[in-house]
Design a protein around this motif. Structure first.
Motif, PDB file in Angstrom:
ATOM      1  N   SER A 300       0.858  -1.189   0.000  1.00  0.00           N
ATOM      2  CA  SER A 300       0.000   0.000   0.000  1.00  0.00           C
ATOM      3  C   SER A 300       0.886   1.228   0.000  1.00  0.00           C
ATOM      4  O   SER A 300       1.816   1.336   0.805  1.00  0.00           O
ATOM      5  CB  SER A 300      -0.915   0.013   1.230  1.00  0.00           C
ATOM      6  OG  SER A 300      -1.768  -1.115   1.217  1.00  0.00           O
ATOM      7  N   SER A 302       1.204   5.669  -1.372  1.00  0.00           N
ATOM      8  CA  SER A 302       0.669   6.875  -2.005  1.00  0.00           C
ATOM      9  C   SER A 302       1.734   7.955  -1.963  1.00  0.00           C
ATOM     10  O   SER A 302       2.687   7.874  -1.178  1.00  0.00           O
ATOM     11  CB  SER A 302      -0.601   7.350  -1.294  1.00  0.00           C
ATOM     12  OG  SER A 302      -0.308   7.690   0.057  1.00  0.00           O
ATOM     13  N   TYR A 678       0.758   8.090 -12.306  1.00  0.00           N
ATOM     14  CA  TYR A 678       1.783   7.248 -11.690  1.00  0.00           C
ATOM     15  C   TYR A 678       2.518   6.399 -12.726  1.00  0.00           C
ATOM     16  O   TYR A 678       1.943   5.970 -13.733  1.00  0.00           O
ATOM     17  CB  TYR A 678       1.145   6.321 -10.646  1.00  0.00           C
ATOM     18  CG  TYR A 678       0.464   7.054  -9.523  1.00  0.00           C
ATOM     19  CD1 TYR A 678       1.167   7.406  -8.378  1.00  0.00           C
ATOM     20  CD2 TYR A 678      -0.884   7.404  -9.605  1.00  0.00           C
ATOM     21  CE1 TYR A 678       0.551   8.093  -7.340  1.00  0.00           C
ATOM     22  CE2 TYR A 678      -1.508   8.085  -8.575  1.00  0.00           C
ATOM     23  CZ  TYR A 678      -0.787   8.427  -7.447  1.00  0.00           C
ATOM     24  OH  TYR A 678      -1.401   9.108  -6.428  1.00  0.00           O
ATOM     25  N   ILE A 721      -3.042   1.982  -4.196  1.00  0.00           N
ATOM     26  CA  ILE A 721      -2.575   3.372  -4.230  1.00  0.00           C
ATOM     27  C   ILE A 721      -3.704   4.245  -3.692  1.00  0.00           C
ATOM     28  O   ILE A 721      -4.809   4.275  -4.249  1.00  0.00           O
ATOM     29  CB  ILE A 721      -2.193   3.806  -5.653  1.00  0.00           C
ATOM     30  CG1 ILE A 721      -1.137   2.858  -6.226  1.00  0.00           C
ATOM     31  CG2 ILE A 721      -1.675   5.239  -5.651  1.00  0.00           C
ATOM     32  CD1 ILE A 721      -0.749   3.170  -7.660  1.00  0.00           C
ATOM     33  N   ASP A 722      -3.432   4.932  -2.608  1.00  0.00           N
ATOM     34  CA  ASP A 722      -4.446   5.785  -1.972  1.00  0.00           C
ATOM     35  C   ASP A 722      -4.399   7.195  -2.529  1.00  0.00           C
ATOM     36  O   ASP A 722      -3.498   7.585  -3.273  1.00  0.00           O
ATOM     37  CB  ASP A 722      -4.217   5.806  -0.458  1.00  0.00           C
ATOM     38  CG  ASP A 722      -4.374   4.428   0.165  1.00  0.00           C
ATOM     39  OD1 ASP A 722      -5.405   3.783  -0.095  1.00  0.00           O
ATOM     40  OD2 ASP A 722      -3.460   3.993   0.896  1.00  0.00           O
ATOM     41  N   ASN A 723      -5.425   7.960  -2.153  1.00  0.00           N
ATOM     42  CA  ASN A 723      -5.529   9.389  -2.522  1.00  0.00           C
ATOM     43  C   ASN A 723      -5.613   9.593  -4.029  1.00  0.00           C
ATOM     44  O   ASN A 723      -4.972  10.473  -4.597  1.00  0.00           O
ATOM     45  CB  ASN A 723      -4.339  10.182  -1.964  1.00  0.00           C
ATOM     46  CG  ASN A 723      -4.213  10.051  -0.464  1.00  0.00           C
ATOM     47  OD1 ASN A 723      -5.206  10.120   0.271  1.00  0.00           O
ATOM     48  ND2 ASN A 723      -2.986   9.832   0.003  1.00  0.00           N
ATOM     49  N   VAL A 724      -6.383   8.730  -4.691  1.00  0.00           N
ATOM     50  CA  VAL A 724      -6.625   8.906  -6.121  1.00  0.00           C
ATOM     51  C   VAL A 724      -8.111   9.188  -6.328  1.00  0.00           C
ATOM     52  O   VAL A 724      -8.957   8.868  -5.485  1.00  0.00           O
ATOM     53  CB  VAL A 724      -6.211   7.658  -6.926  1.00  0.00           C
ATOM     54  CG1 VAL A 724      -4.737   7.358  -6.733  1.00  0.00           C
ATOM     55  CG2 VAL A 724      -7.048   6.450  -6.542  1.00  0.00           C
ATOM     56  N   ASN A 781     -11.468   6.457  -3.193  1.00  0.00           N
ATOM     57  CA  ASN A 781     -10.149   7.103  -3.346  1.00  0.00           C
ATOM     58  C   ASN A 781      -8.988   6.125  -3.255  1.00  0.00           C
ATOM     59  O   ASN A 781      -7.879   6.479  -2.853  1.00  0.00           O
ATOM     60  CB  ASN A 781      -9.962   8.199  -2.294  1.00  0.00           C
ATOM     61  CG  ASN A 781     -11.028   9.265  -2.397  1.00  0.00           C
ATOM     62  OD1 ASN A 781     -11.792   9.474  -1.471  1.00  0.00           O
ATOM     63  ND2 ASN A 781     -11.095   9.934  -3.533  1.00  0.00           N
ATOM     64  N   ALA A 782      -9.205   4.867  -3.660  1.00  0.00           N
ATOM     65  CA  ALA A 782      -8.135   3.858  -3.666  1.00  0.00           C
ATOM     66  C   ALA A 782      -8.199   3.063  -4.968  1.00  0.00           C
ATOM     67  O   ALA A 782      -9.266   2.629  -5.391  1.00  0.00           O
ATOM     68  CB  ALA A 782      -8.262   2.923  -2.469  1.00  0.00           C
TER      69      ALA A 782
END
Length: 803
Positions: A300, A302, A678, A721-724, A781-782
């Motif tokens: 995990s 970000s 990314y 990937i967080d905050n997407v 958001n993931a």
């Protein structure tokens, strides 16, 4: 023809099956029939088996069996030493049940792997393979005894009730097979009735008494036939046969040929080289088709704006000797690296050799810069930055770390420090006049220390840098750097080119601390890293191979610690050379193993070094009279005709990564740009196994190098990937593995020894990692997805929002 005996000291022996049809017979040792190609029908113990590709069957000692096939086949027969088994197990009755026809368990697959490894070890047998091969033999016995040995209460009770009659009987026959033996004689010896003994033999061996005696006599006759020149009649008489006709009859019934015909065939038959070559090709096919178990891990990560971590690492190209850069082919390779790999710095050396015509008028302090200017003009014209090594180095091509293919030593550049100073003042003045300060300020200059590493009679001799050598180096660096800074105050010069693996951090720290006191400071520190360590034993120096593929990170961490201790922590670090081997004849250089190593190293060093160089770029640098094959284990990342090897594709991926923000976790390098997109570099690096380290590096086979890895697990990385932003995302994936982007495997598919046709080279030029594109939806958001990796696979992923 099968041999029915073993070397007394052997644990496991194998031979290739030549006769397609063999009548019922038995052996005194357990055997494993292993089919590599085709189909073999086997009848044993009143059961019938059809062995197909990769199938094997273990046949117990003294069990009658027959083989036949109706089509072309390729199979191997392994014999297991019954004497060794009895000694290890302390028992006479030894029975196994092991066959891949009915058993697909993990243990059965492990038996197959060991059989393949034993064969593979013999495909390209080298000077250090005996120990490894013997270890494989004992591993096989251990696995068979641990997983497939029959230990039922019935078998043990039956053995006890029988008083181990079969073992006693066989011992009696072996002692008396040269003489006439009757059933009555044997029964008297075992204190049994002839009727009981006859039924007992038939029940426990599937043979009659006479057949059992003749099978033992035949095994000894066969040994005499193969390894002596004794007449057939003498062989028959010496081994208990009543006549030559009796031997011929049994031999013909069992092996479908006569003793004399077989002997003649054996004498005219060549060695096993053709069989071994075919074995290597078949084993490689199995490796390509191998099903790997999966090892799952979750990552995990970000990269929000407040965690900005720039990627400092840039690739440099080790282009070779200065005179090489005058060649059109070298210049083409340089432009390829600029275009495809984004390389800006071109490192070269030996500007003072005679072929450069630079110092012919050194006494009059007039120097001919013409040929060097040709090189520099070319680089400047194409907006490339020279990285000039200001000290000469020997051209040295290595077979192994301590044995050379070829060496051309350089002569001493300057007679004294006065001549050194005069030249560099002239040289830097010339650069001012021809290129100007603004241009030269973008270049790199390196003045490396000269070690006393040398080869005497083509063998390695070395010593570490001592304080006296270091002090001389500092004096010379002051002269060279002072001359540069006088004309180019902002130009970059550094050194000392330490081979990190030879030094402890404390020694490096002490040397660097001396540099800081009263000397011209370097603008950067340069080092090299290879998987060897210098050790001394009784006054002799040895190169000890390091087995952990994270050695470059360990070396860089050691240098960083030494720089911090010396007060050089703010200086740039240049890793100018690194590789998995020093050898110019090691096929690991051509493999995806090296690609995974480069990916792993880049991920670990992305923010620790500023310039990063693989040793080296061009296979043409490694060429000599022995480099006949298109691939020959050369140290370049480009072949001698300029085609990309797997390691080159990794640098292509690295060039495409975002530089603004990056982080590494569990072998995954994640980079992001300001738009929230990314790019990922992912790898599954597997260390090499014992077989690799027990071989000399120049004896490693091209076909089997990628089989010499410790891990066979297929890694599955679950990425989150967080905050997407929620919604649809597009993932472009480049896959580099044995079947995709590997010129080594494509070349091996041609099965050629040396030359390639033009159309074949044109085909190899089109070898490229496969590209896949798919969509993935982000929720809450993931963004989550899986990446599957074979051992030593590398992937590059570009992740963008889908509009």
């Amino acid at each position: 023809m099968e041999k029915n005996y073993m070397n007394p000291n052997a644990v496991v022996e194998f031979e290739f099956l030549e006769e397609p049809n063999v009548a019922s017979h038995s052996h005194e040792n357990p055997e494993i029939l292993f089919v590599l190609e085709g189909k073999l029908h086997v009848k044993a113990d009143q059961r019938e088996y059809d062995l197909l590709n990769e199938d094997f069957l273990l046949i117990n000692a003294n069990r009658p069996h027959s083989c036949r096939t109706e089509r072309k086949f390729f199979a191997v027969r392994f014999q297991l030493s019954m004497n060794t088994l009895r000694e290890l197990l302390q028992r006479n009755s030894i029975l196994f049940w092991c066959s891949s026809v009915f058993d697909q368990s993990k243990s059965c697959k492990e038996v197959r792997r060991l059989l393949q490894n034993i064969l593979f070890c013999n495909v390209n047998k080298g000077t250090k393979d005996k120990f490894y091969e013997k270890s494989l033999h004992y591993q096989l016995l251990s696995l068979l005894c641990g997983e497939f040995l029959l230990e039922s209460k019935e078998a043990i009770d039956a053995t006890a009730d029988k008083g181990d009659h079969m073992s006693q009987l066989l011992d009696y026959i072996r002692a008396n097979y040269k003489n006439r033996i009757s059933l009555q004689d044997a029964a008297d010896e075992l204190y049994l009735s002839p009727t009981y003994l006859s039924k007992y033999i038939r029940k426990n061996s599937g043979q009659g008494f006479v057949e059992l005696i003749n099978s033992i006599r035949l095994s000894h006759a066969l040994e005499d036939l193969m390894y002596t020149d004794a007449p057939i009649i003498k062989i028959a008489m010496d081994n208990g046969f009543a006549s030559v006709a009796a031997l011929n009859k049994i031999f013909k019934e069992t092996y479908d040929t006569t003793p004399s015909a077989y002997r003649k065939k054996r004498k005219t038959k060549s060695d096993n080289s053709a069989y071994m070559q075919k074995t290597a090709a078949v084993l490689r096919q199995y490796l390509d088709q191998e099903d790997h178990t999966q090892e799952r891990q979750e990552v995990s990560m970000s990269l929000p704006p407040d965690e900005y971590r720039p990627m400092t690492l840039q690739s440099l190209m080790n282009a070779g000797q200065a005179e090489d850069l005058l060649k059109a082919t070298t210049q083409d390779r340089i432009l390829y690296c600029k275009r495809k790999l984004g390389i800006k710095y071109i490192r070269f050396w030996n500007v003072f050799v005679s072929d450069m015509h630079l110092n012919r008028n050194a006494k009059s302090k007039q120097f001919n810069y013409g040929r060097l200017d040709e090189i520099l003009d070319f680089l400047v014209r194409w907006k490339l930055h020279p990285y000039i090594e200001l000290r000469s180095k020997s051209l040295r091509l290595l077979q192994t770390a301590d044995k050379i293919v070829h060496e051309r030593e350089h002569t001493k550049d300057f007679q004294d420090q006065e001549e050194l100073s005069a030249f560099f003042r002239s040289f830097f003045s010339h650069l001012v006049r021809r290129y100007g300060r603004e241009e030269v300020n973008t270049w790199m200059f390196s003045y490396c220390i000269e070690t006393d590493t040398r080869f005497e009679g083509k063998h390695f001799s070395c010593g570490l840098i001592d304080e006296q050598m270091w002090n001389v180096y500092l004096e010379e660096f002051d002269i060279v750097a002072g001359a540069l800074k006088e004309r180019f105050p902002d130009a970059k010069i550094g050194g000392p080119g330490f081979s990190v693996q030879h030094y402890q951090p404390e020694l490096m720290g002490r040397f660097l601390f001396d540099w800081k006191i009263g000397h011209v400071p370097p603008d950067f520190i340069s080092v090299t890293s290879f998987p060897y360590q210098l050790v001394q034993e009784e006054g002799e120096w040895y190169e000890k191979r390091r087995t952990d593929f994270n050695f470059v990170k360990d070396d860089v961490d050691a240098v960083k610690a030494a720089m911090d201790a010396a007060g050089f922590g703010e200086k740039s670090l240049h890793l100018t050379e690194c590789n998995l081997t020093l050898s110019d004849r090691n096929y690991i250089n051509d493999s995806v193993i090296r690609a995974a190593f480069v990916a792993n190293t880049v991920a670990q060093l992305y923010d620790k070094v500023d310039l990063f160089g693989i040793w080296n770029t061009l296979d043409s640098y490694s060429e000599y009279s022995d480099s006949l094959g298109y691939l020959f284990g050369g140290s370049g990342i480009l072949t001698k005709t300029g085609i990309a090897k797997p390691a080159c594709f990794v640098l292509y991926f690295v060039n495409r990564l975002y530089k603004e923000s990056a982080m590494e976790k569990d072998g995954l390098l994640l980079t992001a740009n300001s738009d929230g997109h990314y790019k990922l570099l992912v790898h599954s690096l597997a260390n090499m196994n014992t077989a690799y380290y027990l071989k000399e590096e120049d004896q490693l086979p091209a076909m089997g190098i990628e089989q010499m890895v410790e891990a066979s697990e297929r890694k599955v990385i679950h990425v989150r990937i967080d905050n997407v932003a929620d919604g649809c995302w597009q993932i472009r994936r480049y896959q580099l593995n044995r079947d995709s982007g590997s010129i080594l495997n494509e070349w091996l598919n041609f099965e050629v020894d040396t030359e390639l046709r033009m159309e074949e080279m044109n085909y190899l030029e089109r070898v490229f990692p496969r590209i896949f594109i798919h969509k993935q939806y982000a929720e809450k958001n993931a963004l989550e997805f899986d990446i599957g990796l074979e051992p030593n696979e590398v992937q590059y992923l570009h992740i963008t929002e889908f509009n």
